[in-house]
Design a protein around this motif. Structure first.
Motif, PDB file in Angstrom:
ATOM      1  N   ASP A  60      27.170 -27.350  10.960  1.00  0.00           N
ATOM      2  CA  ASP A  60      27.816 -27.133  12.176  1.00  0.00           C
ATOM      3  C   ASP A  60      29.152 -25.543  11.718  1.00  0.00           C
ATOM      4  O   ASP A  60      29.840 -25.718  10.734  1.00  0.00           O
ATOM      5  CB  ASP A  60      28.913 -28.378  11.380  1.00  0.00           C
ATOM      6  CG  ASP A  60      30.382 -28.329  12.755  1.00  0.00           C
ATOM      7  OD1 ASP A  60      30.720 -27.949  13.544  1.00  0.00           O
ATOM      8  OD2 ASP A  60      31.715 -29.556  12.058  1.00  0.00           O
ATOM      9  N   ASP A  62      31.083 -24.809  14.023  1.00  0.00           N
ATOM     10  CA  ASP A  62      32.244 -24.283  14.395  1.00  0.00           C
ATOM     11  C   ASP A  62      33.409 -25.114  14.556  1.00  0.00           C
ATOM     12  O   ASP A  62      34.828 -25.070  15.116  1.00  0.00           O
ATOM     13  CB  ASP A  62      32.554 -24.090  16.463  1.00  0.00           C
ATOM     14  CG  ASP A  62      31.584 -25.124  16.430  1.00  0.00           C
ATOM     15  OD1 ASP A  62      31.438 -26.669  15.471  1.00  0.00           O
ATOM     16  OD2 ASP A  62      31.302 -25.170  18.026  1.00  0.00           O
ATOM     17  N   GLY A  63      33.337 -26.187  13.440  1.00  0.00           N
ATOM     18  CA  GLY A  63      33.667 -27.543  12.508  1.00  0.00           C
ATOM     19  C   GLY A  63      34.315 -28.381  13.327  1.00  0.00           C
ATOM     20  O   GLY A  63      34.901 -28.900  13.633  1.00  0.00           O
ATOM     21  N   ASP A  64      33.513 -28.479  14.818  1.00  0.00           N
ATOM     22  CA  ASP A  64      33.813 -29.712  15.589  1.00  0.00           C
ATOM     23  C   ASP A  64      32.910 -31.691  15.482  1.00  0.00           C
ATOM     24  O   ASP A  64      33.098 -31.850  15.293  1.00  0.00           O
ATOM     25  CB  ASP A  64      33.641 -29.250  16.882  1.00  0.00           C
ATOM     26  CG  ASP A  64      32.587 -29.081  17.454  1.00  0.00           C
ATOM     27  OD1 ASP A  64      30.920 -28.564  16.496  1.00  0.00           O
ATOM     28  OD2 ASP A  64      31.909 -29.161  18.277  1.00  0.00           O
ATOM     29  N   GLY A  65      31.922 -31.310  13.995  1.00  0.00           N
ATOM     30  CA  GLY A  65      31.630 -32.426  13.144  1.00  0.00           C
ATOM     31  C   GLY A  65      30.303 -31.999  14.013  1.00  0.00           C
ATOM     32  O   GLY A  65      29.573 -33.174  13.786  1.00  0.00           O
ATOM     33  N   VAL A  66      29.819 -31.208  14.555  1.00  0.00           N
ATOM     34  CA  VAL A  66      28.432 -31.232  15.220  1.00  0.00           C
ATOM     35  C   VAL A  66      27.528 -29.864  15.141  1.00  0.00           C
ATOM     36  O   VAL A  66      27.293 -29.166  15.039  1.00  0.00           O
ATOM     37  CB  VAL A  66      28.557 -31.437  17.329  1.00  0.00           C
ATOM     38  CG1 VAL A  66      27.253 -31.275  17.814  1.00  0.00           C
ATOM     39  CG2 VAL A  66      29.214 -32.477  17.509  1.00  0.00           C
ATOM     40  N   ASP A  68      25.533 -26.776  15.519  1.00  0.00           N
ATOM     41  CA  ASP A  68      25.075 -25.736  16.764  1.00  0.00           C
ATOM     42  C   ASP A  68      23.835 -24.833  15.688  1.00  0.00           C
ATOM     43  O   ASP A  68      23.013 -25.249  15.245  1.00  0.00           O
ATOM     44  CB  ASP A  68      26.287 -24.998  16.669  1.00  0.00           C
ATOM     45  CG  ASP A  68      27.804 -25.728  16.146  1.00  0.00           C
ATOM     46  OD1 ASP A  68      28.107 -26.711  16.989  1.00  0.00           O
ATOM     47  OD2 ASP A  68      28.647 -25.912  15.295  1.00  0.00           O
ATOM     48  N   PRO A  84      26.430 -24.018  20.931  1.00  0.00           N
ATOM     49  CA  PRO A  84      27.544 -25.003  19.792  1.00  0.00           C
ATOM     50  C   PRO A  84      26.934 -26.183  20.616  1.00  0.00           C
ATOM     51  O   PRO A  84      26.377 -26.826  21.783  1.00  0.00           O
ATOM     52  CB  PRO A  84      29.074 -25.340  20.801  1.00  0.00           C
ATOM     53  CG  PRO A  84      28.819 -24.047  22.305  1.00  0.00           C
ATOM     54  CD  PRO A  84      27.673 -22.770  21.363  1.00  0.00           C
ATOM     55  N   ARG A  86      26.991 -30.331  20.915  1.00  0.00           N
ATOM     56  CA  ARG A  86      27.584 -31.366  21.902  1.00  0.00           C
ATOM     57  C   ARG A  86      27.251 -32.494  21.364  1.00  0.00           C
ATOM     58  O   ARG A  86      26.007 -32.993  21.215  1.00  0.00           O
ATOM     59  CB  ARG A  86      27.711 -30.974  23.232  1.00  0.00           C
ATOM     60  CG  ARG A  86      28.482 -29.840  24.011  1.00  0.00           C
ATOM     61  CD  ARG A  86      29.432 -30.240  23.664  1.00  0.00           C
ATOM     62  NE  ARG A  86      29.998 -29.191  24.491  1.00  0.00           N
ATOM     63  CZ  ARG A  86      30.244 -27.955  23.600  1.00  0.00           C
ATOM     64  NH1 ARG A  86      30.300 -28.178  22.121  1.00  0.00           N
ATOM     65  NH2 ARG A  86      31.000 -26.729  23.907  1.00  0.00           N
ATOM     66  N   ARG A  87      27.807 -34.092  21.086  1.00  0.00           N
ATOM     67  CA  ARG A  87      27.863 -35.335  20.884  1.00  0.00           C
ATOM     68  C   ARG A  87      27.013 -35.551  21.789  1.00  0.00           C
ATOM     69  O   ARG A  87      26.172 -36.969  21.843  1.00  0.00           O
ATOM     70  CB  ARG A  87      28.792 -36.204  20.725  1.00  0.00           C
ATOM     71  CG  ARG A  87      29.563 -35.580  19.924  1.00  0.00           C
ATOM     72  CD  ARG A  87      30.716 -36.692  19.079  1.00  0.00           C
ATOM     73  NE  ARG A  87      31.228 -36.130  18.305  1.00  0.00           N
ATOM     74  CZ  ARG A  87      30.878 -36.037  16.712  1.00  0.00           C
ATOM     75  NH1 ARG A  87      30.200 -35.992  16.388  1.00  0.00           N
ATOM     76  NH2 ARG A  87      31.856 -35.807  16.215  1.00  0.00           N
TER      77      ARG A  87
END
Length: 109
Positions: A60, A62-66, A68, A84, A86-87
């Motif tokens: 991860d 970019d720190g969004d929990g997904v 990359d 990035p 995506r969920r």
């Protein structure tokens, strides 16, 4: 399930990469371990080895929990891209983060 990627035959032989099922002892991923093609989910289109010679994931970024992706491209003015995750659905919008010179790179970690 954890996979053994290095095996050590009887010393003093140096460790060798274990086979991944494709007939080449390179330590890569066995395509059969990814499951049936019909059960896979598409996350992007047009990602041929010509369009994106090198693709890697660093977790991860970019720190969004997904998780990359990072990819090099055949475009000499947009050589390194951040992609990035995506969920759901396709990957997010690609950002050019490195310009010239990335086409010669063969590995990223």
């Amino acid at each position: 399930m954890s996979r053994l990627t290095i095996r050590d035959p009887t010393p003093p032989v140096a460790p060798q990469p274990a086979s991944d099922g494709d007939g080449v002892s390179d330590g890569g991923t066995d395509p059969a371990s990814l499951g049936a093609l019909s059960n896979r989910t598409a996350y992007a289109t047009g990602w041929t080895t010509t369009a994106r010679p090198l693709v890697t994931a660093s977790g991860d970024s970019d720190g969004d929990g997904v998780p990359d992706l990072w990819a090099t491209t055949a475009n000499s003015s947009a050589g390194l891209e951040f992609v990035p995750g995506r969920r759901s659905g396709f990957v997010g919008p690609v950002a050019v983060v490195g310009t010239t010179g990335w086409q010669a790179i063969r590995a990223l970690s």
